[in-house]
Design a protein around this motif. Sequence first.
Motif, PDB file in Angstrom:
ATOM      1  N   LEU A  90       0.812  -1.213   0.000  1.00 56.26           N
ATOM      2  CA  LEU A  90       0.000   0.000   0.000  1.00 56.26           C
ATOM      3  C   LEU A  90       0.844   1.262   0.000  1.00 56.26           C
ATOM      4  O   LEU A  90       0.572   2.212  -0.734  1.00 56.26           O
ATOM      5  CB  LEU A  90      -0.927  -0.019   1.220  1.00 56.26           C
ATOM      6  N   ASN A  91       1.873   1.307   0.817  1.00 54.36           N
ATOM      7  CA  ASN A  91       2.690   2.518   0.900  1.00 54.36           C
ATOM      8  C   ASN A  91       3.427   2.797  -0.398  1.00 54.36           C
ATOM      9  O   ASN A  91       3.559   3.955  -0.810  1.00 54.36           O
ATOM     10  CB  ASN A  91       3.667   2.408   2.072  1.00 54.36           C
ATOM     11  N   ALA A  92       3.883   1.740  -1.065  1.00 58.02           N
ATOM     12  CA  ALA A  92       4.526   1.918  -2.373  1.00 58.02           C
ATOM     13  C   ALA A  92       3.534   2.479  -3.385  1.00 58.02           C
ATOM     14  O   ALA A  92       3.871   3.361  -4.188  1.00 58.02           O
ATOM     15  CB  ALA A  92       5.097   0.596  -2.860  1.00 58.02           C
ATOM     16  N   ALA A  93       2.291   1.981  -3.341  1.00 56.79           N
ATOM     17  CA  ALA A  93       1.263   2.479  -4.254  1.00 56.79           C
ATOM     18  C   ALA A  93       0.968   3.952  -4.000  1.00 56.79           C
ATOM     19  O   ALA A  93       0.806   4.743  -4.936  1.00 56.79           O
ATOM     20  CB  ALA A  93      -0.007   1.647  -4.102  1.00 56.79           C
ATOM     21  N   LEU A  94       0.931   4.339  -2.731  1.00 59.20           N
ATOM     22  CA  LEU A  94       0.649   5.733  -2.403  1.00 59.20           C
ATOM     23  C   LEU A  94       1.799   6.653  -2.800  1.00 59.20           C
ATOM     24  O   LEU A  94       1.575   7.760  -3.304  1.00 59.20           O
ATOM     25  CB  LEU A  94       0.366   5.865  -0.909  1.00 59.20           C
ATOM     26  N   ARG A  95       3.020   6.208  -2.574  1.00 54.72           N
ATOM     27  CA  ARG A  95       4.168   7.018  -3.020  1.00 54.72           C
ATOM     28  C   ARG A  95       4.150   7.171  -4.537  1.00 54.72           C
ATOM     29  O   ARG A  95       4.410   8.270  -5.075  1.00 54.72           O
ATOM     30  CB  ARG A  95       5.479   6.375  -2.561  1.00 54.72           C
ATOM     31  N   HIS A  96       3.828   6.089  -5.224  1.00 55.53           N
ATOM     32  CA  HIS A  96       3.747   6.109  -6.691  1.00 55.53           C
ATOM     33  C   HIS A  96       2.685   7.111  -7.153  1.00 55.53           C
ATOM     34  O   HIS A  96       2.923   7.919  -8.058  1.00 55.53           O
ATOM     35  CB  HIS A  96       3.417   4.698  -7.167  1.00 55.53           C
ATOM     36  N   GLY A  97       1.527   7.066  -6.513  1.00 53.67           N
ATOM     37  CA  GLY A  97       0.458   7.983  -6.882  1.00 53.67           C
ATOM     38  C   GLY A  97       0.794   9.431  -6.578  1.00 53.67           C
ATOM     39  O   GLY A  97       0.503  10.328  -7.370  1.00 53.67           O
ATOM     40  N   ALA A  98       1.425   9.663  -5.431  1.00 52.23           N
ATOM     41  CA  ALA A  98       1.798  11.029  -5.066  1.00 52.23           C
ATOM     42  C   ALA A  98       2.790  11.611  -6.059  1.00 52.23           C
ATOM     43  O   ALA A  98       2.692  12.779  -6.448  1.00 52.23           O
ATOM     44  CB  ALA A  98       2.380  11.040  -3.654  1.00 52.23           C
ATOM     45  N   HIS A  99       3.750  10.790  -6.497  1.00 53.09           N
ATOM     46  CA  HIS A  99       4.723  11.270  -7.481  1.00 53.09           C
ATOM     47  C   HIS A  99       4.064  11.503  -8.837  1.00 53.09           C
ATOM     48  O   HIS A  99       4.430  12.431  -9.556  1.00 53.09           O
ATOM     49  CB  HIS A  99       5.861  10.257  -7.610  1.00 53.09           C
ATOM     50  N   ALA A 100       3.074  10.669  -9.170  1.00 51.80           N
ATOM     51  CA  ALA A 100       2.374  10.843 -10.443  1.00 51.80           C
ATOM     52  C   ALA A 100       1.585  12.153 -10.466  1.00 51.80           C
ATOM     53  O   ALA A 100       1.465  12.796 -11.515  1.00 51.80           O
ATOM     54  CB  ALA A 100       1.439   9.663 -10.694  1.00 51.80           C
ATOM     55  N   LEU A 101       1.074  12.570  -9.330  1.00 51.56           N
ATOM     56  CA  LEU A 101       0.297  13.804  -9.272  1.00 51.56           C
ATOM     57  C   LEU A 101       1.152  15.046  -9.514  1.00 51.56           C
ATOM     58  O   LEU A 101       0.706  16.005 -10.128  1.00 51.56           O
ATOM     59  CB  LEU A 101      -0.383  13.921  -7.907  1.00 51.56           C
ATOM     60  N   ARG A 102       2.373  15.033  -8.984  1.00 48.45           N
ATOM     61  CA  ARG A 102       3.285  16.173  -9.131  1.00 48.45           C
ATOM     62  C   ARG A 102       2.601  17.495  -8.739  1.00 48.45           C
ATOM     63  O   ARG A 102       2.710  18.508  -9.429  1.00 48.45           O
ATOM     64  CB  ARG A 102       3.820  16.272 -10.566  1.00 48.45           C
ATOM     65  N   SER A 103       1.902  17.469  -7.628  1.00 48.65           N
ATOM     66  CA  SER A 103       1.159  18.657  -7.212  1.00 48.65           C
ATOM     67  C   SER A 103       1.800  19.303  -5.987  1.00 48.65           C
ATOM     68  O   SER A 103       2.680  18.732  -5.349  1.00 48.65           O
ATOM     69  CB  SER A 103      -0.296  18.289  -6.911  1.00 48.65           C
ATOM     70  N   THR A 104       1.336  20.491  -5.663  1.00 51.83           N
ATOM     71  CA  THR A 104       1.889  21.244  -4.537  1.00 51.83           C
ATOM     72  C   THR A 104       1.612  20.560  -3.214  1.00 51.83           C
ATOM     73  O   THR A 104       2.445  20.550  -2.312  1.00 51.83           O
ATOM     74  CB  THR A 104       1.300  22.665  -4.518  1.00 51.83           C
ATOM     75  N   ARG A 105       0.420  19.981  -3.096  1.00 52.33           N
ATOM     76  CA  ARG A 105       0.069  19.309  -1.850  1.00 52.33           C
ATOM     77  C   ARG A 105      -0.727  18.049  -2.149  1.00 52.33           C
ATOM     78  O   ARG A 105      -1.696  18.070  -2.908  1.00 52.33           O
ATOM     79  CB  ARG A 105      -0.752  20.213  -0.947  1.00 52.33           C
TER      80      ARG A 105
END
Length: 212
Positions: A90-105
């Motif tokens: 799960l944590n790997a998936a969330l890190r992956h998604g957060a990097h894909a967003l490339r957003s400020t927050r």
Amino acid sequence: MEYDEVRHEVDLVVPVKTLDRAKTRLTSATGGDPVSHAALALALALDTVSAAVATPAVRRVVTITSDPAVAAEMAALGVESVPEPAEPGLNAALRHGAHALRSTRVGALQADLPALKPDELQAAIEAAGYRRAFVADRQGTGTTLLLAAPGAELDPRFGVGSAGHHRSSGAVPLSGQWPTLRCDVDTEADLRLAFGLGLGARTANALPAWTT
């Protein structure tokens, strides 16, 4: 747009397992029928994401899933899906998604909050301010929402005892009541509690006969 609205805007990552792997502890609620179980698991995620999309402070939602049926239903809501990464967990998936967003927050929202009300999610995001913060589940041990500080990494620590892990990593626990944001669903007993809070339409339609 007002200053406070800009301050509190966040993009959310929502992880959704393939439907054959999702919510295995809920099989008793659907009598063990795999088709009904898949429909219920999908409904939980769709109601959660729909509430997130309807929250004013949420600018964008992305789901992390490798299930084409989930991705198709999310697309119908106008929500993008990103496949799960090669690294498991799960944590790997969330890190992956957060990097894909490339957003400020960015933030992470669990996908099993079928009673979630947008005003409660809004209140939690506003309560976090600029801080890295989290909302514990109703038992106080798990985490339903994790918010990064603006411009910072999400650093998810989900798993058994995640509330304690997030607190130890420096995230601020948010103390609002927010019963629908704290009511994640893993078991039939959880589902009954969520039913009492008022379920989203999809989950209500997918529920077994005991709710009628």
